[in-house]
Design a protein around this motif. Structure first.
Motif, PDB file in Angstrom:
ATOM      1  N   ASP A   1       7.155  -0.876  -8.357  1.00 31.88           N
ATOM      2  CA  ASP A   1       6.206  -1.962  -8.126  1.00 31.88           C
ATOM      3  C   ASP A   1       6.303  -2.534  -6.720  1.00 31.88           C
ATOM      4  OD1 ASP A   1       5.351  -1.658 -10.700  1.00 31.88           O
ATOM      5  OD2 ASP A   1       6.454  -3.375 -11.507  1.00 31.88           O
ATOM      6  N   TRP A   2       7.419  -2.262  -6.032  1.00 26.91           N
ATOM      7  CA  TRP A   2       7.589  -2.774  -4.669  1.00 26.91           C
ATOM      8  C   TRP A   2       6.701  -2.055  -3.668  1.00 26.91           C
ATOM      9  CZ3 TRP A   2       9.469   0.991  -1.348  1.00 26.91           C
ATOM     10  CH2 TRP A   2      10.080   2.103  -1.953  1.00 26.91           C
ATOM     11  N   ILE A   3       6.079  -0.957  -4.087  1.00 25.10           N
ATOM     12  CA  ILE A   3       5.160  -0.219  -3.204  1.00 25.10           C
ATOM     13  C   ILE A   3       3.746  -0.734  -3.428  1.00 25.10           C
ATOM     14  CG2 ILE A   3       4.251   2.038  -2.554  1.00 25.10           C
ATOM     15  CD1 ILE A   3       6.804   3.286  -3.632  1.00 25.10           C
ATOM     16  N   ASP A   4       3.188  -1.379  -2.431  1.00 25.42           N
ATOM     17  CA  ASP A   4       1.850  -1.944  -2.503  1.00 25.42           C
ATOM     18  C   ASP A   4       0.848  -0.936  -1.957  1.00 25.42           C
ATOM     19  OD1 ASP A   4      -0.444  -3.428  -2.488  1.00 25.42           O
ATOM     20  OD2 ASP A   4       0.393  -5.143  -1.397  1.00 25.42           O
ATOM     21  N   LEU A   5      -0.100  -0.540  -2.797  1.00 23.64           N
ATOM     22  CA  LEU A   5      -1.098   0.450  -2.382  1.00 23.64           C
ATOM     23  C   LEU A   5      -2.459  -0.186  -2.121  1.00 23.64           C
ATOM     24  CD1 LEU A   5      -0.232   3.448  -4.762  1.00 23.64           C
ATOM     25  CD2 LEU A   5       0.487   3.064  -2.402  1.00 23.64           C
ATOM     26  N   ASP A   6      -2.461  -1.436  -1.668  1.00 25.97           N
ATOM     27  CA  ASP A   6      -3.725  -2.108  -1.363  1.00 25.97           C
ATOM     28  C   ASP A   6      -4.494  -1.410  -0.244  1.00 25.97           C
ATOM     29  OD1 ASP A   6      -3.342  -3.962  -3.295  1.00 25.97           O
ATOM     30  OD2 ASP A   6      -2.724  -5.592  -1.957  1.00 25.97           O
TER      31      ASP A   6
ATOM     32  N   LEU B   1       5.289  -1.234   4.532  1.00 26.13           N
ATOM     33  CA  LEU B   1       6.396  -1.799   3.766  1.00 26.13           C
ATOM     34  C   LEU B   1       7.396  -2.471   4.699  1.00 26.13           C
ATOM     35  CD1 LEU B   1       6.942   1.297   1.464  1.00 26.13           C
ATOM     36  CD2 LEU B   1       5.806  -0.840   0.826  1.00 26.13           C
TER      37      LEU B   1
ATOM     38  N   ALA C   1       1.171   1.969   4.105  1.00 27.95           N
ATOM     39  CA  ALA C   1       1.657   1.022   3.095  1.00 27.95           C
ATOM     40  C   ALA C   1       2.258  -0.223   3.733  1.00 27.95           C
ATOM     41  CB  ALA C   1       2.692   1.706   2.205  1.00 27.95           C
TER      42      ALA C   1
ATOM     43  N   LYS D   1       2.977   6.871  -4.995  1.00 32.46           N
ATOM     44  CA  LYS D   1       4.212   6.083  -5.026  1.00 32.46           C
ATOM     45  C   LYS D   1       5.431   6.995  -5.096  1.00 32.46           C
ATOM     46  CE  LYS D   1       2.577   1.704  -6.937  1.00 32.46           C
ATOM     47  NZ  LYS D   1       2.801   0.667  -7.982  1.00 32.46           N
TER      48      LYS D   1
ATOM     49  N   GLU E   1      -2.491   7.173  -7.832  1.00 33.21           N
ATOM     50  CA  GLU E   1      -1.530   6.223  -7.290  1.00 33.21           C
ATOM     51  C   GLU E   1      -0.092   6.497  -7.712  1.00 33.21           C
ATOM     52  OE1 GLU E   1      -2.520   2.127  -7.533  1.00 33.21           O
ATOM     53  OE2 GLU E   1      -4.413   2.343  -6.450  1.00 33.21           O
TER      54      GLU E   1
ATOM     55  N   ARG F   1      12.699  -1.590   3.133  1.00 32.90           N
ATOM     56  CA  ARG F   1      12.095  -2.031   1.863  1.00 32.90           C
ATOM     57  C   ARG F   1      12.593  -1.151   0.719  1.00 32.90           C
ATOM     58  NH1 ARG F   1      11.315  -4.291  -1.877  1.00 32.90           N
ATOM     59  NH2 ARG F   1       9.459  -5.250  -2.761  1.00 32.90           N
TER      60      ARG F   1
END
Length: 211
Positions: A12-17, A70, A68, A30, A26, A205
């Protein structure tokens, strides 16, 4: 490689916005980011994804990590902060990697690349650290570097010289970074400094991520 065992952990720490019309699922993206940051080469990451039925290029995986964006999470309140610097080579040029870590959690708080090392740049690094985290009452653990001690003194931050003990946390992290960059012949080749710094922020990260 022990780090690879962490791939079954939380992602969940990987933001794919940043994803817009990416054709890769996705979860696969990740996993690809995790594998690369955990120690696999781009080629091996691509091969692993291919075995799962996801065919992407090395450039695609590289771009996922870069886009990403991060970096370590802000808002920490450590009792101690270990600070140090080490040399990172990008192409044929030396850069200095400044890093701060919480020795009680072994988590990276902040890191930055500079093309040289001076008291003024050290003050800039400390100012950025203070903006990200509540370190006003923390005890800074440093080695004998005079410019670092001078910058901390000017900033009104408490520090003590320590060559072993809790300050070893930052040395362990530096050794891991050196081990990872050794995969690139101990040098980031054919990249811009901003690209290398982005990878280092992403590594931080990943390093801090829950198992």
């Amino acid at each position: 490689m022990p780090e690879i065992t962490r791939l079954s952990g939380n992602s969940d720490w990987i933001d794919l916005d940043f994803v817009e019309r990416e054709r890769t699922p996705e979860p696969a993206m990740k996993l690809g980011i995790q594998m690369y940051l955990a120690g696999l080469s781009l080629s091996n990451t691509v091969s692993a994804l291919d075995s799962l039925g996801v065919e992407r290029s090395r450039k695609a995986v590289h771009d996922w990590v870069q886009k990403a964006d991060l970096q370590p999470v802000s808002g920490k309140d450590p009792n101690q902060v270990a600070v140090d610097e080490t040399v990172i080579r990008i192409n044929d040029q030396q850069f200095w990697l400044y890093a701060a870590a919480n020795p009680q959690t072994n988590k990276l708080l902040h890191l930055w690349l500079f093309s040289t090392t001076t008291t003024a740049l050290t003050e800039l690094f400390l100012n950025e650290l203070r903006e990200k985290h509540d370190v006003e009452s923390a005890l800074f653990l440093v080695d004998g570097a005079k410019h670092l001690q001078t910058a901390l003194d000017r900033a009104g931050l408490r520090f003590q010289t320590e060559r072993h003990g809790n300050r070893n946390a930052i040395e362990r992290i530096f050794r891991e970074i050196k081990r990872r960059t050794s995969l690139f012949s101990n040098c980031f080749s054919h990249v811009e400094p901003t690209t290398a710094e982005n990878w280092l922020q992403s590594f931080a990260r990943w390093h801090n991520a829950p198992n």
